[in-house]
Scaffold this motif. Structure first.
Motif, PDB file in Angstrom:
ATOM      1  N   LEU A  63       0.755  -1.553   0.116  1.00  0.00           N
ATOM      2  CA  LEU A  63      -0.299  -0.058  -0.074  1.00  0.00           C
ATOM      3  C   LEU A  63       0.968   1.332   0.175  1.00  0.00           C
ATOM      4  CD1 LEU A  63      -3.178  -1.189   2.155  1.00  0.00           C
ATOM      5  CD2 LEU A  63      -3.050  -1.103   0.087  1.00  0.00           C
ATOM      6  N   ASN A  64       2.021   1.369   0.336  1.00  0.00           N
ATOM      7  CA  ASN A  64       2.858   2.815   0.792  1.00  0.00           C
ATOM      8  C   ASN A  64       2.501   3.171   0.917  1.00  0.00           C
ATOM      9  OD1 ASN A  64       5.380   3.324   0.042  1.00  0.00           O
ATOM     10  ND2 ASN A  64       4.765   4.046  -2.192  1.00  0.00           N
ATOM     11  N   LEU A  65       2.115   2.899   2.375  1.00  0.00           N
ATOM     12  CA  LEU A  65       1.170   4.419   2.677  1.00  0.00           C
ATOM     13  C   LEU A  65       2.794   5.776   4.248  1.00  0.00           C
ATOM     14  CD1 LEU A  65      -1.807   2.400   4.414  1.00  0.00           C
ATOM     15  CD2 LEU A  65      -1.592   4.267   2.487  1.00  0.00           C
ATOM     16  N   ASP A  66       1.593   6.613   3.735  1.00  0.00           N
ATOM     17  CA  ASP A  66       3.100   7.454   4.871  1.00  0.00           C
ATOM     18  C   ASP A  66       2.724   7.876   5.594  1.00  0.00           C
ATOM     19  OD1 ASP A  66       4.437   9.735   5.370  1.00  0.00           O
ATOM     20  OD2 ASP A  66       3.917  11.006   3.924  1.00  0.00           O
ATOM     21  N   LYS A  67       3.429   6.897   7.069  1.00  0.00           N
ATOM     22  CA  LYS A  67       3.347   7.519   8.308  1.00  0.00           C
ATOM     23  C   LYS A  67       2.836   8.578   8.888  1.00  0.00           C
ATOM     24  CE  LYS A  67       5.120   3.019  10.621  1.00  0.00           C
ATOM     25  NZ  LYS A  67       6.015   2.859  11.188  1.00  0.00           N
ATOM     26  N   ASP A 179      -4.989   8.202  -5.060  1.00  0.00           N
ATOM     27  CA  ASP A 179      -5.302   7.028  -4.250  1.00  0.00           C
ATOM     28  C   ASP A 179      -5.788   5.135  -4.872  1.00  0.00           C
ATOM     29  OD1 ASP A 179      -5.774   9.107  -3.091  1.00  0.00           O
ATOM     30  OD2 ASP A 179      -7.987   9.348  -3.399  1.00  0.00           O
ATOM     31  N   LYS A 180      -5.638   4.669  -3.503  1.00  0.00           N
ATOM     32  CA  LYS A 180      -6.021   3.056  -3.750  1.00  0.00           C
ATOM     33  C   LYS A 180      -7.023   2.288  -3.721  1.00  0.00           C
ATOM     34  CE  LYS A 180      -0.851   4.240  -2.407  1.00  0.00           C
ATOM     35  NZ  LYS A 180      -0.689   5.025  -1.825  1.00  0.00           N
ATOM     36  N   LEU A 181      -7.150   1.173  -4.354  1.00  0.00           N
ATOM     37  CA  LEU A 181      -8.100   0.582  -4.610  1.00  0.00           C
ATOM     38  C   LEU A 181      -7.594  -1.087  -4.561  1.00  0.00           C
ATOM     39  CD1 LEU A 181     -11.061  -0.068  -4.380  1.00  0.00           C
ATOM     40  CD2 LEU A 181     -10.945  -0.662  -7.798  1.00  0.00           C
ATOM     41  N   PHE A 293      -8.291   3.985 -13.228  1.00  0.00           N
ATOM     42  CA  PHE A 293      -6.223   2.868 -12.516  1.00  0.00           C
ATOM     43  C   PHE A 293      -5.722   2.092 -13.093  1.00  0.00           C
ATOM     44  CE2 PHE A 293      -9.992   3.394  -9.010  1.00  0.00           C
ATOM     45  CZ  PHE A 293      -9.247   3.940  -8.148  1.00  0.00           C
ATOM     46  N   LYS A 294      -4.116   1.983 -12.938  1.00  0.00           N
ATOM     47  CA  LYS A 294      -3.649   0.557 -13.181  1.00  0.00           C
ATOM     48  C   LYS A 294      -3.291  -0.359 -11.937  1.00  0.00           C
ATOM     49  CE  LYS A 294       0.550   3.875 -11.925  1.00  0.00           C
ATOM     50  NZ  LYS A 294       1.077   4.599 -12.530  1.00  0.00           N
ATOM     51  N   LEU A 295      -3.159  -1.899 -12.571  1.00  0.00           N
ATOM     52  CA  LEU A 295      -3.180  -2.433 -11.741  1.00  0.00           C
ATOM     53  C   LEU A 295      -1.430  -2.443 -11.529  1.00  0.00           C
ATOM     54  CD1 LEU A 295      -3.773  -6.383 -12.507  1.00  0.00           C
ATOM     55  CD2 LEU A 295      -2.035  -5.496 -10.891  1.00  0.00           C
ATOM     56  N   LYS A 296      -1.659  -2.217  -9.889  1.00  0.00           N
ATOM     57  CA  LYS A 296       0.155  -2.001  -9.433  1.00  0.00           C
ATOM     58  C   LYS A 296       0.695  -3.421  -9.167  1.00  0.00           C
ATOM     59  CE  LYS A 296       2.365   0.720  -8.921  1.00  0.00           C
ATOM     60  NZ  LYS A 296       3.688   1.346  -9.188  1.00  0.00           N
ATOM     61  N   GLU A 297      -0.130  -4.704  -8.109  1.00  0.00           N
ATOM     62  CA  GLU A 297       0.520  -5.772  -7.925  1.00  0.00           C
ATOM     63  C   GLU A 297      -0.916  -7.010  -6.856  1.00  0.00           C
ATOM     64  OE1 GLU A 297       3.456  -6.171  -6.966  1.00  0.00           O
ATOM     65  OE2 GLU A 297       4.535  -4.458  -6.714  1.00  0.00           O
ATOM     66  N   LYS A 298      -0.563  -7.967  -6.698  1.00  0.00           N
ATOM     67  CA  LYS A 298      -1.431  -8.548  -6.137  1.00  0.00           C
ATOM     68  C   LYS A 298      -0.764  -9.891  -5.051  1.00  0.00           C
ATOM     69  CE  LYS A 298      -1.382 -12.678  -9.259  1.00  0.00           C
ATOM     70  NZ  LYS A 298      -2.445 -13.192 -10.358  1.00  0.00           N
ATOM     71  N   LEU A 299      -1.676 -10.120  -4.297  1.00  0.00           N
ATOM     72  CA  LEU A 299      -1.858 -11.576  -3.166  1.00  0.00           C
ATOM     73  C   LEU A 299      -2.673 -12.188  -3.708  1.00  0.00           C
ATOM     74  CD1 LEU A 299      -0.710  -9.352   0.285  1.00  0.00           C
ATOM     75  CD2 LEU A 299       1.471 -10.449  -1.367  1.00  0.00           C
ATOM     76  N   TYR A 309      -5.896  -7.511  -5.354  1.00  0.00           N
ATOM     77  CA  TYR A 309      -5.373  -6.592  -6.913  1.00  0.00           C
ATOM     78  C   TYR A 309      -5.689  -5.539  -5.679  1.00  0.00           C
ATOM     79  CZ  TYR A 309      -5.576 -10.467 -10.423  1.00  0.00           C
ATOM     80  OH  TYR A 309      -5.293 -11.760 -10.811  1.00  0.00           O
ATOM     81  N   LEU A 310      -3.876  -5.178  -5.948  1.00  0.00           N
ATOM     82  CA  LEU A 310      -4.387  -3.366  -5.843  1.00  0.00           C
ATOM     83  C   LEU A 310      -4.097  -2.323  -7.144  1.00  0.00           C
ATOM     84  CD1 LEU A 310      -3.471  -1.549  -3.598  1.00  0.00           C
ATOM     85  CD2 LEU A 310      -0.194  -1.691  -4.211  1.00  0.00           C
ATOM     86  N   LEU A 311      -5.032  -1.905  -7.542  1.00  0.00           N
ATOM     87  CA  LEU A 311      -5.151  -0.498  -8.524  1.00  0.00           C
ATOM     88  C   LEU A 311      -4.786   0.628  -7.840  1.00  0.00           C
ATOM     89  CD1 LEU A 311      -8.248  -2.038  -9.709  1.00  0.00           C
ATOM     90  CD2 LEU A 311      -6.133  -2.614  -9.695  1.00  0.00           C
ATOM     91  N   VAL A 312      -4.058   1.878  -8.413  1.00  0.00           N
ATOM     92  CA  VAL A 312      -3.564   2.596  -8.082  1.00  0.00           C
ATOM     93  C   VAL A 312      -4.999   2.820  -9.380  1.00  0.00           C
ATOM     94  CG1 VAL A 312      -1.600   4.427  -7.786  1.00  0.00           C
ATOM     95  CG2 VAL A 312      -1.992   2.275  -7.136  1.00  0.00           C
TER      96      VAL A 312
END
Length: 314
Positions: A63-67, A179-181, A293-299, A309-312
């Motif tokens: 998710l690459n979030l900023d603390k 923003d992320k989905l 949205f573009k697809l970034k990663e998946k687990l 799926y992580l979409l940004v």
């Protein structure tokens, strides 16, 4: 109530007949669905729970979030939050600054979730939102805070591909760039795995589907005889779409008093109540190709049954 009446009249007048799956979820339907998610045959919950409970740190890393920056974690169709709680716990442990906004059409589900979270995570900032997803998102878009949207449980699978494309497109219009989905989807797999999830030995799924007729009886004054309808799921791996039907066992006539309408059913006639789309990378990329949205990663879980799926937002 008027919209419910209109939707039911339209669906039962269609050829073939249909009933909207969103009306499964009254108080009894909510309870039955919780039971479905606990069934051994219903692999979807356990598969996604494995991702959220055993790959939580990896998920947060993706998710690459900023603390240092407050963000909003928005869950569409939050339900009982059993998977999300695992993520919430780890976010709190790692010191992230965020608010959790569960969104659901069911006030009953939201009240139960808020009560649970108050006990399990008393320091969490919870802001429940009841209503239509896009109306809620439009109302909070102006905060300009970074947003992570969770749409889990393969809820998007209840839409055919054209509708899913429109849904993802509209999500993109209601969030900001970067923003992320996080999109949870059931993956394409053999019918020997899929079909039992929609036709359990205990008959809970059957009761869940038949409850829709019971609700029409109670709220619209209909006289459906539930004993004269059966539950029938269908699925082929080639199509990748599980379908649920209610099937009339006999030739019969049903009256809905509040409409002043009579509906005839032939023996063996189906009412289509729900779909559950299964996905792979190609199907999902086709759905999002004309969205923001573009697809970034998946687990995935260890069996490869389910993916998040992580979409940004571009």
């Amino acid at each position: 109530m008027e919209q419910f009446k209109k939707d039911i009249q339209l669906g039962l007048s269609n050829v073939p007949k249909t009933l909207p799956s969103k009306y499964f979820y009254n108080k009894k339907g909510d309870k039955l669905f919780q039971e479905i998610m606990s069934m051994p045959e219903y692999y979807l919950t356990n598969a996604e729970f494995e991702i959220f409970s055993q790959k939580t740190k990896e998920l947060i890393h993706l998710l690459n979030l900023d603390k240092e920056r407050h963000f909003e974690l928005i869950e569409l169709g939050a339900g009982d939050g059993v998977k999300t709680i695992e993520l919430l716990k780890e976010l709190i442990t790692q010191g992230f600054n965020f608010s959790y906004l569960p969104v659901d059409i069911s006030a009953n589900a939201l009240a139960g979730l808020k009560e649970k979270l108050h006990i399990v995570l008393p320091t969490l900032d919870v802001r429940t939102k009841q209503g239509d997803y896009f109306e809620v998102l439009a109302g909070i878009k102006e905060t300009k805070k970074p947003k992570v949207i969770l749409f889990l449980g393969s809820n998007i699978g209840n839409m055919l591909d054209d509708k899913a494309k429109s849904f993802i497109y509209q999500l993109g219009k209601n969030v900001l760039p970067d923003d992320k989905l996080l999109l949870g989807v059931d993956l394409v797999k053999p019918k020997e795995v899929v079909l039992p999830a929609y036709n359990d030995k205990q008959g809970i799924t059957k009761a869940f589907n038949l409850n829709l007729l019971d609700r029409i009886n109670e709220e619209l004054g209909a006289d459906f005889n539930l004993d004269e309808f059966d539950h029938q799921p269908e699925y082929t791996e080639e199509e990748g779409i599980a379908k649920s039907f209610l099937v009339s066992k006999i030739h019969q006539v049903v009256t809905i008093k509040s409409m002043g309408k009579v509906f005839a059913f032939k023996a063996g006639e189906k009412i289509h109540t729900e779909i559950s789309r299964k996905y792979n990378d190609a199907i999902l990329n086709n759905i999002i190709k004309e969205t923001d949205f573009k697809l970034k990663e998946k687990l995935t879980d260890t069996k490869g049954y389910f993916a998040d799926y992580l979409l940004v937002r571009k």
